[in-house]
Motif scaffolding. Structure first.
Motif, PDB file in Angstrom:
ATOM      1  N   PHE A 296       9.361 -35.825 -22.317  1.00  7.93           N
ATOM      2  CA  PHE A 296       9.963 -34.506 -22.164  1.00  7.93           C
ATOM      3  C   PHE A 296      11.415 -34.705 -21.741  1.00  7.93           C
ATOM      4  CE2 PHE A 296       8.138 -35.538 -18.069  1.00  7.93           C
ATOM      5  CZ  PHE A 296       9.063 -35.112 -17.138  1.00  7.93           C
ATOM      6  N   PHE A 297      12.273 -33.840 -22.251  1.00 10.39           N
ATOM      7  CA  PHE A 297      13.715 -34.024 -22.084  1.00 10.39           C
ATOM      8  C   PHE A 297      14.241 -33.166 -20.947  1.00 10.39           C
ATOM      9  CE2 PHE A 297      12.752 -34.927 -26.548  1.00 10.39           C
ATOM     10  CZ  PHE A 297      13.253 -36.214 -26.640  1.00 10.39           C
ATOM     11  N   ILE A 298      15.069 -33.772 -20.121  1.00 11.25           N
ATOM     12  CA  ILE A 298      15.711 -33.043 -19.028  1.00 11.25           C
ATOM     13  C   ILE A 298      17.212 -33.314 -19.093  1.00 11.25           C
ATOM     14  CG2 ILE A 298      13.684 -33.117 -17.529  1.00 11.25           C
ATOM     15  CD1 ILE A 298      15.010 -35.422 -16.039  1.00 11.25           C
ATOM     16  N   ARG A 299      17.961 -32.404 -18.527  1.00 14.81           N
ATOM     17  CA  ARG A 299      19.411 -32.565 -18.494  1.00 14.81           C
ATOM     18  C   ARG A 299      19.770 -33.746 -17.602  1.00 14.81           C
ATOM     19  NH1 ARG A 299      21.015 -26.281 -17.203  1.00 14.81           N
ATOM     20  NH2 ARG A 299      20.317 -25.372 -19.194  1.00 14.81           N
ATOM     21  N   ARG A 300      20.771 -34.473 -18.022  1.00 12.14           N
ATOM     22  CA  ARG A 300      21.235 -35.588 -17.196  1.00 12.14           C
ATOM     23  C   ARG A 300      21.926 -35.064 -15.941  1.00 12.14           C
ATOM     24  NH1 ARG A 300      20.986 -40.348 -20.187  1.00 12.14           N
ATOM     25  NH2 ARG A 300      22.465 -41.408 -18.842  1.00 12.14           N
ATOM     26  N   LYS A 301      22.512 -33.888 -16.033  1.00 14.26           N
ATOM     27  CA  LYS A 301      23.056 -33.180 -14.874  1.00 14.26           C
ATOM     28  C   LYS A 301      22.436 -31.793 -14.867  1.00 14.26           C
ATOM     29  CE  LYS A 301      27.477 -35.646 -14.694  1.00 14.26           C
ATOM     30  NZ  LYS A 301      28.955 -35.510 -14.720  1.00 14.26           N
ATOM     31  N   LEU A 302      21.792 -31.452 -13.752  1.00 13.35           N
ATOM     32  CA  LEU A 302      21.037 -30.198 -13.728  1.00 13.35           C
ATOM     33  C   LEU A 302      21.927 -28.980 -13.868  1.00 13.35           C
ATOM     34  CD1 LEU A 302      18.348 -30.861 -10.977  1.00 13.35           C
ATOM     35  CD2 LEU A 302      18.156 -31.082 -13.449  1.00 13.35           C
ATOM     36  N   ASP A 303      23.104 -29.025 -13.276  1.00 15.85           N
ATOM     37  CA  ASP A 303      23.977 -27.851 -13.289  1.00 15.85           C
ATOM     38  C   ASP A 303      25.039 -27.993 -14.368  1.00 15.85           C
ATOM     39  OD1 ASP A 303      22.602 -26.780 -11.086  1.00 15.85           O
ATOM     40  OD2 ASP A 303      23.774 -28.049  -9.733  1.00 15.85           O
ATOM     41  N   GLN A 304      24.643 -27.643 -15.581  1.00 16.05           N
ATOM     42  CA  GLN A 304      25.562 -27.754 -16.708  1.00 16.05           C
ATOM     43  C   GLN A 304      25.940 -26.383 -17.258  1.00 16.05           C
ATOM     44  OE1 GLN A 304      23.566 -30.406 -19.469  1.00 16.05           O
ATOM     45  NE2 GLN A 304      24.607 -32.186 -18.632  1.00 16.05           N
ATOM     46  N   SER A 305      25.930 -25.391 -16.420  1.00 13.28           N
ATOM     47  CA  SER A 305      26.337 -24.063 -16.866  1.00 13.28           C
ATOM     48  C   SER A 305      27.847 -24.056 -17.098  1.00 13.28           C
ATOM     49  CB  SER A 305      25.952 -23.006 -15.820  1.00 13.28           C
ATOM     50  OG  SER A 305      26.505 -23.345 -14.568  1.00 13.28           O
ATOM     51  N   PRO A 306      28.325 -23.271 -18.032  1.00 17.03           N
ATOM     52  CA  PRO A 306      29.759 -23.284 -18.371  1.00 17.03           C
ATOM     53  C   PRO A 306      30.670 -22.970 -17.196  1.00 17.03           C
ATOM     54  CG  PRO A 306      28.491 -22.091 -20.034  1.00 17.03           C
ATOM     55  CD  PRO A 306      27.547 -22.370 -18.909  1.00 17.03           C
ATOM     56  N   ASP A 307      30.193 -22.102 -16.273  1.00 13.29           N
ATOM     57  CA  ASP A 307      31.048 -21.725 -15.148  1.00 13.29           C
ATOM     58  C   ASP A 307      30.922 -22.681 -13.970  1.00 13.29           C
ATOM     59  OD1 ASP A 307      28.498 -21.104 -14.464  1.00 13.29           O
ATOM     60  OD2 ASP A 307      28.840 -18.973 -14.088  1.00 13.29           O
TER      61      ASP A 307
END
Length: 850
Positions: A296-307
């Motif tokens: 299962f794939f997870i973000r390498r950095k959890l907080d990747q929101s544009p802002d």
């Protein structure tokens, strides 16, 4: 099977490849495990002959390593492989006893990719032809073993529902009231479901079987063997019968790690774990395959929101997803390092997912979790090397074409042997309980530990006692400081155990000898002798080997795998081969990568050897008061070694978090005394010695928590008497001096990289972004190497640059401020004066042997 027979015929005609027959060997260094081999009498006899040659081949001429340290242990050294991976007796004593019995170490090794008809229920000609298919078909894997209704269960969880409502009702402007618009909620729900489509695995038992058959074919084509210890697998099987979730935490050295563990567990009828993979591998077609195999794939950095804000919805989905897997007693595979090691050493832990597991235990989502560290060692990784990234080039993004290209490349090459070691499972609940009951002080920061040694005249550098005392008094699971410390210590425990479990491979020893013992080259016969002796040294320190066989053959096997990194010339003298390491920067980087596979075996002794040089050079430089300059205070040596451990703490870990680093250094000194390398001075000499004024001042500047003596020792015991300071002398025998030089060279590249980084800081001007500063520093180190200024070309690797800057930030050389997605560095007021930077340089260079 025909391919393996062809290898044996090739080995019979070509001595370079005779070591390749090792893949069907499971030597317990004197005891042969043939329970999984074909019933061939000739095969068994040849293996026994190989073994007897191995242990009798170098008796005629003692070499550096053997004469330096092994004589004291010759009568004690058994021919059994050490059993690695036992869990901590301090933090998890019950787990240490529950999953172990005396017969486990004697079960021997097994090559998991050697499959014949005896591994199936059938016999005969057709069974021999179809043994892979029959073996895979008989494995126990079915749909009922895996999680059900994951997506719906996660979406219906109250924490996720709250996160959805919170995101949907975010105020559009400051001061406005939050509104729960049904359309907004539905929109966020769709977003959450889309995230879960990427996150949730859809395991297919049929595809697992098919992949098992494909991997048997592939692994047999480019690996000589994949060895595991039967006893370790017995412990894992016992853990699966506890009806608790298991967390496998392997070291991460290659992309093949993802498939390797699942394949081994599949071969032993243990259900496949759910594998946490970075979303950089979420590419078309390949991602579908990974999900159906449990990934299962997870973000390498959890907080990747544009802002740049925290993505609370994603965090909630990830947390509840992991919690749901644990609630359904599924197994997980998590790579604590976060990415593949580019240096060959174990990287620092990134404990994000591990913290989710700990929180799930705190919230009673599962009664307990069993933790299993895993060590993986390769003769040669399928990537070959990471030279491009170590030279500062950006990492290439994975693509379907690059994966296909990599598979075709693998099929044309041989990558030698692989060894996988499963450490002893331990209870996470037991670990948490033991940590909450122990009044252990919080670990010192690098600034607290090192600044008194670097700047002894600096005022107000004592440790804030209030800060140290506040943490131990709040050791409960609701305390955030305790939780952070617990997770950090747990991650260190796991990585230390996994790293210690990693077997030493033949390429590791050969690369290490060529770089730090025979950098100018050596005869093949001498290299073989030193290889044999270094192998004995590894075993004597209770580390295991990932190879067996005659040393001549194994060395040729390793040289063949190292390829262009090694030059071979034929000398006219005795018609013998002369072996030299290649001097090109990429070749030296690659040799250093494989050499680091054996560094953890000798790291403590190497730290003591470099500290010896620092103490001796200081005494000669400052002079001594009424004492022989050859005498060294044992306590001063231990303190100096501990300061070096702190300095290099981002490069490796020398002790478990539950151990006192000063006691570990003291034990290392005692070990060198056992070897005869350090000698205890006569009583008459010790009475005439008093510490110099500078030594007394240096010791007084160290904070009390740094003492290596344990506060828990019984006052009536003789511990204090044993640890009373004494004075030592260094043995002047040629063998011991050469061994000390070898140990000092092991840390030479690190110390040169750090000292060069300090010199570069001398010209630091103004605030600069960290990424830009890393690039400039790396170019500086590469330039030194290209101009032949550097003593060790491998000091210019990019991993050394990153770790050096990280240490400088932690000891207070740089202040850092966040600006958008970058970090800005500027000199701190402490190191703004040039003299303080000079003292830092002198501190590091005191350990270097120039």
């Amino acid at each position: 099977m025909g391919r393996r027979a062809g290898r044996e015929r090739r080995a019979a005609s070509d001595p370079q490849f005779s070591s390749c027959v090792m893949d069907e060997t499971a030597l317990s260094l004197g005891t042969i495990d043939v329970s999984y081999l074909s019933t061939s009498a000739e095969c068994s006899i040849s293996r026994c002959k190989h073994s007897s040659e191995e242990w009798g081949e170098c008796n005629s001429r003692p070499t550096l390593f053997r004469s330096a340290t092994l004589k004291w242990k010759e009568t004690l050294l058994s021919r059994k492989r050490p059993f690695v991976g036992r869990c901590c007796y301090v933090c998890t004593p019950q787990s240490r006893d529950n999953f172990f019995n005396a017969s486990i170490p004697s079960l021997g090794l097994r090559n998991v990719i050697y499959i014949n008809e005896t591994h199936t229920r059938y016999r005969g000609w057709l069974a021999r032809r179809l043994c892979y298919v029959l073996f895979v078909q008989e494995r126990d894997v079915h749909k009922g073993m895996f999680a059900k209704n994951l997506t719906e269960n996660v979406l219906n969880n109250s924490r996720v529902q709250k996160a959805i409502v919170d995101e949907a009702s975010e105020p559009s402007a400051p001061g406005s009231f939050a509104q729960t618009d049904p359309k907004a909620i539905n929109k966020v729900k769709k977003k959450a479901r889309k995230i879960l489509q990427e996150m949730v695995a859809n395991v297919s038992p049929a595809l697992i079987r098919l992949t098992g058959w494909v991997l048997l074919k592939l692994f047999n084509s480019f690996f000589w063997n994949i060895q595991i210890h039967r006893g370790q697998m017995e412990m894992v099987k016992a853990a699966t019968e506890m009806n608790l979730p298991l967390i496998f935490l392997p070291v991460h050295k290659s992309h093949i790690d993802y498939l390797l563990l699942t394949f081994i567990l599949f071969c032993h009828n243990i259900k496949a774990p759910y594998i946490a993979a970075g979303n950089n591998l979420n590419i078309p077609i390949f991602s579908t395959l990974i999900r159906k195999l449990g990934g299962f794939f997870i973000r390498r950095k959890l907080d990747q929101s544009p802002d740049g804000r925290k993505d609370f919805l994603y965090r909630a989905l990830l947390y509840v997803h992991i919690e749901e897997l644990l609630r359904q007693q599924q197994f997980l595979e998590i790579f604590l390092e976060g990415t593949r090691s580019r240096s060959g050493k174990t990287s620092g832990a990134r404990a994000g997912l591990l913290s989710v597991v700990v929180d799930a235990l705190f919230s009673n989502a599962t009664p307990d979790v069993l933790i299993i560290p895993v060590g993986i060692s390769y003769d040669r990784i399928i990537e070959g090397h990471y030279n491009s990234e170590q030279l500062g080039k950006p990492k290439k993004n994975e693509s379907l074409w690059s994966i296909a290209r990599g598979v075709f490349r693998m099929l044309r090459k041989n990558y030698g042997c692989v060894r996988v070691d499963f450490a002893q499972p331990f209870s996470l609940k037991e670990y948490v309980n033991s940590q909450s009951q122990k009044p252990v002080p919080a670990p010192l920061s690098l600034e607290q530990a090192l600044l008194p040694a670097i700047l002894p005249s600096r005022p107000n550098d004592t440790v804030d006692e209030g800060t140290e005392a506040s943490l131990p008094n709040s050791r409960d699971i609701t305390s955030e400081p305790f939780r952070r410390e617990l997770i950090s210590n747990l991650a260190e425990h796991i990585l230390f155990t996994a790293n210690k479990s990693c077997a030493v491979m033949s390429t590791h020893i050969v690369a290490c000898l060529l770089l730090y013992r025979h950098r100018q080259g050596t005869d093949l016969s001498r290299l073989v002798e030193d290889f044999f002796s270094m192998k004995e040294e590894v075993l004597a320190r209770d580390f295991d080997l990932g190879f067996s066989g005659n040393s001549d053959d194994v060395v040729m096997h390793a040289i063949h795998l190292l390829g262009n990194c090694v030059n071979i010339t034929n000398t006219s003298r005795n018609n013998e081969f002369f072996i030299t390491p290649s001097t090109t920067i990429p070749a030296v980087f690659e040799l250093n990568f494989y050499s680091n596979g054996v560094l953890h075996v000798f790291i403590k002794e190497a730290i003591i050897a470099c500290s010896l040089h620092a103490v001796q050079s200081r005494r000669y430089r400052n002079g001594t008061s009424g004492a022989s300059p050859s005498l060294i205070s044992q306590e001063h040596l231990v303190r100096k070694a501990a300061s070096l451990c702190y300095l290099l703490s981002n490069e490796f870990t020398v002790s478990l978090p539950c151990q006192v680093i000063y006691q570990v250094c003291h034990e290392s000194v005692e070990r060198l005394i056992q070897y005869g390398i350090l000698l205890v001075a006569e009583q008459d000499d010790q009475e005439d010695v008093s510490p110099s004024l500078t030594e007394q001042q240096w010791d007084k500047k160290l904070p009390e928590p740094l003492s290596w003596r344990s506060d828990e020792e019984d006052e009536d015991s003789d511990f204090g008497e044993e640890q009373r300071d004494c004075y030592l002398k260094v043995s002047q025998s040629q063998e011991h001096q050469q061994y000390i030089t070898f140990l000092q060279r092991l840390l030479g590249p690190l110390l040169e990289a750090y000292s060069s980084a300090v010199i570069f800081v001398h010209n630091f001007s103004g605030p600069v972004s960290e990424s830009e500063y890393l690039q400039k520093l790396h170019r500086h180190l590469i330039s030194r190497t290209e101009k032949n200024v550097a003593v060790y070309a491998e000091s210019a690797t990019y991993s050394h640059v990153k770790n050096a800057v990280k240490v400088f930030k932690e000891i207070g050389v740089f202040n850092q401020t966040k600006q958008r997605r970058d970090t800005i560095l500027e000199l701190s007021t402490t190191f703004l004066p040039q003299r303080n930077r000079q003292k830092l340089l002198e501190f590091i260079m005191s350990f270097m042997v120039l």
